[in-house]
Design an enzyme around this catalytic site. Sequence first.
Site, PDB file in Angstrom:
ATOM      1  N   ARG A 164      36.404  46.611  46.115  1.00  0.00           N
ATOM      2  CA  ARG A 164      36.473  47.312  47.402  1.00  0.00           C
ATOM      3  C   ARG A 164      37.913  47.675  47.753  1.00  0.00           C
ATOM      4  O   ARG A 164      38.191  48.775  48.245  1.00  0.00           O
ATOM      5  CB  ARG A 164      35.884  46.418  48.503  1.00  0.00           C
ATOM      6  CG  ARG A 164      34.381  46.239  48.435  1.00  0.00           C
ATOM      7  CD  ARG A 164      33.909  45.147  49.378  1.00  0.00           C
ATOM      8  NE  ARG A 164      32.456  45.001  49.387  1.00  0.00           N
ATOM      9  CZ  ARG A 164      31.811  43.913  49.749  1.00  0.00           C
ATOM     10  NH1 ARG A 164      32.491  42.845  50.149  1.00  0.00           N
ATOM     11  NH2 ARG A 164      30.493  43.858  49.731  1.00  0.00           N
ATOM     12  N   ASP A 169      32.427  30.114  46.290  1.00  0.00           N
ATOM     13  CA  ASP A 169      33.504  29.197  45.901  1.00  0.00           C
ATOM     14  C   ASP A 169      33.057  27.740  46.053  1.00  0.00           C
ATOM     15  O   ASP A 169      33.304  26.909  45.169  1.00  0.00           O
ATOM     16  CB  ASP A 169      34.757  29.464  46.748  1.00  0.00           C
ATOM     17  CG  ASP A 169      35.226  30.898  46.635  1.00  0.00           C
ATOM     18  OD1 ASP A 169      35.686  31.285  45.550  1.00  0.00           O
ATOM     19  OD2 ASP A 169      35.103  31.643  47.626  1.00  0.00           O
ATOM     20  N   SER A 202      31.368  34.356  40.708  1.00  0.00           N
ATOM     21  CA  SER A 202      31.701  35.786  40.798  1.00  0.00           C
ATOM     22  C   SER A 202      32.918  36.038  41.666  1.00  0.00           C
ATOM     23  O   SER A 202      33.549  37.104  41.576  1.00  0.00           O
ATOM     24  CB  SER A 202      30.502  36.578  41.326  1.00  0.00           C
ATOM     25  OG  SER A 202      30.016  36.025  42.537  1.00  0.00           O
ATOM     26  N   HIS A 217      35.929  33.836  48.914  1.00  0.00           N
ATOM     27  CA  HIS A 217      35.107  35.041  49.026  1.00  0.00           C
ATOM     28  C   HIS A 217      34.439  34.955  50.395  1.00  0.00           C
ATOM     29  O   HIS A 217      33.306  34.503  50.551  1.00  0.00           O
ATOM     30  CB  HIS A 217      34.065  35.081  47.907  1.00  0.00           C
ATOM     31  CG  HIS A 217      33.050  36.180  48.065  1.00  0.00           C
ATOM     32  ND1 HIS A 217      33.390  37.505  48.184  1.00  0.00           N
ATOM     33  CD2 HIS A 217      31.683  36.136  48.128  1.00  0.00           C
ATOM     34  CE1 HIS A 217      32.302  38.236  48.312  1.00  0.00           C
ATOM     35  NE2 HIS A 217      31.244  37.424  48.290  1.00  0.00           N
ATOM     36  N   ARG A 234      29.383  33.322  55.313  1.00  0.00           N
ATOM     37  CA  ARG A 234      28.898  32.734  54.062  1.00  0.00           C
ATOM     38  C   ARG A 234      28.916  31.213  54.132  1.00  0.00           C
ATOM     39  O   ARG A 234      28.075  30.543  53.529  1.00  0.00           O
ATOM     40  CB  ARG A 234      29.743  33.248  52.892  1.00  0.00           C
ATOM     41  CG  ARG A 234      29.610  34.756  52.660  1.00  0.00           C
ATOM     42  CD  ARG A 234      30.524  35.235  51.540  1.00  0.00           C
ATOM     43  NE  ARG A 234      30.402  36.663  51.297  1.00  0.00           N
ATOM     44  CZ  ARG A 234      31.150  37.583  51.885  1.00  0.00           C
ATOM     45  NH1 ARG A 234      32.066  37.216  52.770  1.00  0.00           N
ATOM     46  NH2 ARG A 234      30.983  38.865  51.605  1.00  0.00           N
ATOM     47  N   VAL A 293      26.639  32.980  41.561  1.00  0.00           N
ATOM     48  CA  VAL A 293      26.738  34.172  42.411  1.00  0.00           C
ATOM     49  C   VAL A 293      26.303  33.858  43.841  1.00  0.00           C
ATOM     50  O   VAL A 293      26.761  34.486  44.790  1.00  0.00           O
ATOM     51  CB  VAL A 293      25.898  35.331  41.825  1.00  0.00           C
ATOM     52  CG1 VAL A 293      25.998  36.578  42.694  1.00  0.00           C
ATOM     53  CG2 VAL A 293      26.344  35.652  40.396  1.00  0.00           C
ATOM     54  N   GLY A 341      19.032  31.164  46.429  1.00  0.00           N
ATOM     55  CA  GLY A 341      19.572  30.606  47.663  1.00  0.00           C
ATOM     56  C   GLY A 341      19.131  31.391  48.871  1.00  0.00           C
ATOM     57  O   GLY A 341      18.457  32.423  48.764  1.00  0.00           O
ATOM     58  N   GLN A 395      22.454  35.541  53.517  1.00  0.00           N
ATOM     59  CA  GLN A 395      23.248  35.650  54.738  1.00  0.00           C
ATOM     60  C   GLN A 395      22.567  36.616  55.708  1.00  0.00           C
ATOM     61  O   GLN A 395      22.116  37.687  55.318  1.00  0.00           O
ATOM     62  CB  GLN A 395      24.649  36.166  54.382  1.00  0.00           C
ATOM     63  CG  GLN A 395      25.618  36.251  55.547  1.00  0.00           C
ATOM     64  CD  GLN A 395      26.984  36.765  55.092  1.00  0.00           C
ATOM     65  OE1 GLN A 395      27.273  36.834  53.902  1.00  0.00           O
ATOM     66  NE2 GLN A 395      27.816  37.128  56.049  1.00  0.00           N
ATOM     67  N   ASP A 452      12.309  32.216  38.787  1.00  0.00           N
ATOM     68  CA  ASP A 452      12.258  32.210  40.251  1.00  0.00           C
ATOM     69  C   ASP A 452      11.281  31.133  40.687  1.00  0.00           C
ATOM     70  O   ASP A 452      10.338  30.785  39.954  1.00  0.00           O
ATOM     71  CB  ASP A 452      11.818  33.581  40.776  1.00  0.00           C
ATOM     72  CG  ASP A 452      12.101  33.742  42.263  1.00  0.00           C
ATOM     73  OD1 ASP A 452      13.209  34.202  42.606  1.00  0.00           O
ATOM     74  OD2 ASP A 452      11.221  33.400  43.082  1.00  0.00           O
ATOM     75  N   ASP A 455      35.135  42.034  46.076  1.00  0.00           N
ATOM     76  CA  ASP A 455      36.113  42.337  47.128  1.00  0.00           C
ATOM     77  C   ASP A 455      37.301  43.114  46.547  1.00  0.00           C
ATOM     78  O   ASP A 455      37.831  44.034  47.177  1.00  0.00           O
ATOM     79  CB  ASP A 455      36.625  41.044  47.759  1.00  0.00           C
ATOM     80  CG  ASP A 455      35.505  40.089  48.106  1.00  0.00           C
ATOM     81  OD1 ASP A 455      35.267  39.849  49.295  1.00  0.00           O
ATOM     82  OD2 ASP A 455      34.883  39.570  47.164  1.00  0.00           O
ATOM     83  N   THR A 456      37.722  42.715  45.354  1.00  0.00           N
ATOM     84  CA  THR A 456      38.840  43.395  44.694  1.00  0.00           C
ATOM     85  C   THR A 456      38.462  44.838  44.366  1.00  0.00           C
ATOM     86  O   THR A 456      39.282  45.753  44.492  1.00  0.00           O
ATOM     87  CB  THR A 456      39.245  42.626  43.423  1.00  0.00           C
ATOM     88  OG1 THR A 456      39.823  41.371  43.813  1.00  0.00           O
ATOM     89  CG2 THR A 456      40.249  43.402  42.587  1.00  0.00           C
TER      90      THR A 456
END
Length: 358
Positions: free
Chosen positions: A195, A167, A187, A219, A132, A162, A123, A126, A79, A192-193
């Site tokens: 979910r 994307d 990732s 994503h 995103r 991640v 990063g 959000q 980090d 999402d899939t």
Amino acid sequence: MINLPGARVFLKNLGRIIGAEFATLKLLRRSKADYMEKGRICLAMNHRKAAIVGCGFVGASIAFRFLQQGLFSHLVLLDANQAKAEGEAMDLSDGLPYGAAMEITAGSYDDIADCGLVVITAGVNQKPGETRLDLIGKNTAILKDIIKEITARRFEGILLIVSNPVDVLTYAAWRLSGYPKERVIGSGTVLDTGRLKQLLGEELGVDSRNVHAFIVGEHGDSELAVWSGANVSGLDLDDFCRLRGQELHAENMERIYREIRDSANEIIKRKGATYYGIAMAVGRIAACIVKDEHAVLPISVALEGEYGLDHVALSIPSIVGKSGLEKILEIPLGGAEREALSRSAGQLKEAMDGLGLG
């Protein structure tokens, strides 16, 4: 009676052996960074050693998931705030007596050269009201610095992105690193899939593990559900519903899709960030790699002609194994679904304009 000539030869040979051992120890004490800098050796990759770059909520949750899974013998945490990485390593290590046998340390980029897997979560997060894609500029700049450090260490493992927008950053990592695309994955829409499977299982009254369906594309807001291929243990949705004496109306399908698409924003509104679900998703991807499962997951991959698309990374069902990406699957799509996928790719390309990724 002692044979003096023989003893002299023995002692002479023993001295040579001891001298060689000391030379070897001296060689091993030199830093890994020194060897890599001088180009003398390339450390052998350890498939059971992983690193996580970024120890925020997401990175720490992934580390906790890795501890639970027992996939790795050594986990390195990095980090920008070294004290944060050290604290997370100390906290996680306290749980080792009740988990898998492994070593968890805070380290530097020099410690990742021999890793089989490096997970990048660093990063800007959000915030409520943001998409995103709003994170592109800041997180691409952060990624560039990280990739520069990694490539300088002769890393030969797999990069798993991640950080969001995943994307875009997967494509950026591929272009910036120069690694084969099989070794740079994101990732994607694995979360999402999951979910979709969960909500569809609830709607149909069936175990979500028996639901097979995908969210593909970005994503993010332009993602799409591939309803045409959705099934329950091999039965398409219409056949399953007929056997159960129920009906899945179009409005219910749209409601489920919207819940999935907007899920992150709803969670962020309530608790400020999402991290448990993505940690489970990343754990699943990591298991596929370490165990060489050849499993199908909708990871983020760079496209070079698949689905008629290129110069973009999208979340697409792909076979995942010990080498990372093994095969991008061009699954059958309905006409409207293919058009939606193309629109999703177009939005990402437009968002990437000005990044200079080619």
